[in-house]
Design a protein around this motif. Sequence first.
Motif, PDB file in Angstrom:
ATOM      1  N   PHE A 285       0.833  -1.205   0.000  1.00  0.00           N
ATOM      2  CA  PHE A 285       0.000   0.000   0.000  1.00  0.00           C
ATOM      3  C   PHE A 285       0.869   1.257   0.000  1.00  0.00           C
ATOM      4  O   PHE A 285       0.564   2.243  -0.670  1.00  0.00           O
ATOM      5  N   ALA A 289       1.402   4.155  -2.771  1.00  0.00           N
ATOM      6  CA  ALA A 289       1.216   5.555  -2.366  1.00  0.00           C
ATOM      7  C   ALA A 289       2.380   6.428  -2.823  1.00  0.00           C
ATOM      8  O   ALA A 289       2.194   7.591  -3.196  1.00  0.00           O
ATOM      9  N   GLY A 294      -3.797   5.570  -4.674  1.00  0.00           N
ATOM     10  CA  GLY A 294      -4.527   5.216  -3.462  1.00  0.00           C
ATOM     11  C   GLY A 294      -4.886   3.744  -3.446  1.00  0.00           C
ATOM     12  O   GLY A 294      -4.807   3.060  -4.467  1.00  0.00           O
ATOM     13  N   SER A 295      -5.289   3.244  -2.273  1.00  0.00           N
ATOM     14  CA  SER A 295      -5.519   1.808  -2.106  1.00  0.00           C
ATOM     15  C   SER A 295      -6.851   1.486  -1.456  1.00  0.00           C
ATOM     16  O   SER A 295      -7.441   2.315  -0.766  1.00  0.00           O
ATOM     17  N   SER A 304      -5.033  -0.771   8.241  1.00  0.00           N
ATOM     18  CA  SER A 304      -5.465   0.569   8.653  1.00  0.00           C
ATOM     19  C   SER A 304      -4.304   1.427   9.155  1.00  0.00           C
ATOM     20  O   SER A 304      -4.447   2.644   9.298  1.00  0.00           O
ATOM     21  N   ILE A 307      -3.403   2.628   5.505  1.00  0.00           N
ATOM     22  CA  ILE A 307      -4.477   3.326   4.783  1.00  0.00           C
ATOM     23  C   ILE A 307      -5.372   4.053   5.785  1.00  0.00           C
ATOM     24  O   ILE A 307      -5.940   3.430   6.678  1.00  0.00           O
ATOM     25  N   HIS A 309      -8.764   5.529   6.258  1.00  0.00           N
ATOM     26  CA  HIS A 309     -10.057   5.341   5.591  1.00  0.00           C
ATOM     27  C   HIS A 309     -10.667   6.683   5.172  1.00  0.00           C
ATOM     28  O   HIS A 309     -10.744   7.621   5.953  1.00  0.00           O
ATOM     29  N   ASN A 312      -6.786   8.543   2.227  1.00  0.00           N
ATOM     30  CA  ASN A 312      -5.883   8.149   1.147  1.00  0.00           C
ATOM     31  C   ASN A 312      -6.248   6.785   0.568  1.00  0.00           C
ATOM     32  O   ASN A 312      -5.479   6.161  -0.148  1.00  0.00           O
ATOM     33  N   GLY A 313      -7.455   6.336   0.899  1.00  0.00           N
ATOM     34  CA  GLY A 313      -7.951   5.057   0.411  1.00  0.00           C
ATOM     35  C   GLY A 313      -9.149   4.620   1.217  1.00  0.00           C
ATOM     36  O   GLY A 313      -9.733   5.400   1.979  1.00  0.00           O
ATOM     37  N   TYR A 340      -7.475  10.668  -3.391  1.00  0.00           N
ATOM     38  CA  TYR A 340      -6.804   9.721  -2.502  1.00  0.00           C
ATOM     39  C   TYR A 340      -5.346   9.519  -2.909  1.00  0.00           C
ATOM     40  O   TYR A 340      -4.452   9.410  -2.059  1.00  0.00           O
ATOM     41  N   ALA A 344      -2.240  10.215  -0.574  1.00  0.00           N
ATOM     42  CA  ALA A 344      -1.396   9.043  -0.293  1.00  0.00           C
ATOM     43  C   ALA A 344       0.074   9.370  -0.531  1.00  0.00           C
ATOM     44  O   ALA A 344       0.947   9.010   0.270  1.00  0.00           O
ATOM     45  N   CYS A 348       2.929   9.388   2.483  1.00  0.00           N
ATOM     46  CA  CYS A 348       3.882   8.268   2.513  1.00  0.00           C
ATOM     47  C   CYS A 348       5.289   8.715   2.879  1.00  0.00           C
ATOM     48  O   CYS A 348       6.160   7.881   3.126  1.00  0.00           O
TER      49      CYS A 348
END
Length: 365
Positions: A285, A289, A294-295, A304, A307, A309, A312-313, A340, A344, A348
């Motif tokens: 993920f 990013a 996004g994922s 989580s 990502i 929620h 960014n995904g 996203y 992301a 990152c």
Amino acid sequence: MFLVVTRNFPPDIGGTQTLMGGLSESLLNHGPVKVFTYEFPNSNLYDSKSKMNIERIKGIKLFRKYRKANLVNNFINENSNIRSVLTDHWKSLELLNKEQLNKSKTICLLHSKEINHDKGSSLNKRLIKSTDKANFIIANSNFTKELAIKVGINSSKIKVIFPGVPKPKVIEDKFKTEAESIFKDAFPKIITVARLEKRKSHDKVLMAIKNLKAKFPNIKYICIGFGKEENNLKKLSKELSIEKEVIFLKNIDENLKLALIASSNLFLMPSRIDKKSVEGFGISFIEAASYGVGSIGGKDGGASDAIEHQKNGLICDGNSLDEIYSSINNLLSNKKYLEYGKIAKENCIKFSWDKIIEKYKKILN
């Protein structure tokens, strides 16, 4: 000198392989690195390009671990300048001599699927005995830390350090062109990079692609990886009549993999729990990013931590085809994938190896 003892290492593909390769490369900036690991196809080419001293153990799988442990024990005994011993897995630590390890700091990395054994079981007892040898235990996510405490690992030794990712490479034009020729004029362009295992929910993804085909007739799904589910997934793809929409790839050039990720609209890996196997984090993920993709990940496990929620995904139930479908549809229909992906890429930065290695240095100092 840093001594890395690992079962998983590049050029083999996988989250732990990527983690151990990145960690070892980052340690090079702070001293020499010696790696003991297993032989893998094309490993000679990888090793010849590396600045690390990599020793590959060959032979039958059953005996390799004993041979590797003997080589490591002898190496520690003969070298007094080892600053730290770092292992990828409690099994890589299990056969190492505790008295020899006491000469330096020992770090054992934890991943959820390798420690998810019932408390009191034979594997759990081996796990506890092995991790007791370590001065520090590194959990790859908060989920993994909680699971480790639950199964009886000494909580005072556990620290959470997320896996790092290297700075994104500048992708050569020839690989961009090859990626474009694979995706062509598709939309959406969806990708998964993972071992082909049940917990990765590839089967549910294929079913979702089938359902999304009606709304997105030019959809294309690239599945990169190999594993024991490969034949089952190819068979399912044929049964669902989505062979033109799905491309399975394995053993491809790392640069082509990155080019395909960078060309994608969505990275998709809605993992679920399969018996004792569970996703501890999901380094893929973060890799996606870093290229502005996004994922969608699964709620079971440590995704989580990678990502956020609806930022960014998306996080969904990897057991639910409806949730996987609706998550993809929501992300694509409202062009959320653009928003996203941008966030992301910005977020990152905190997972860059430059920052992550400082956390290891703090422990070692």
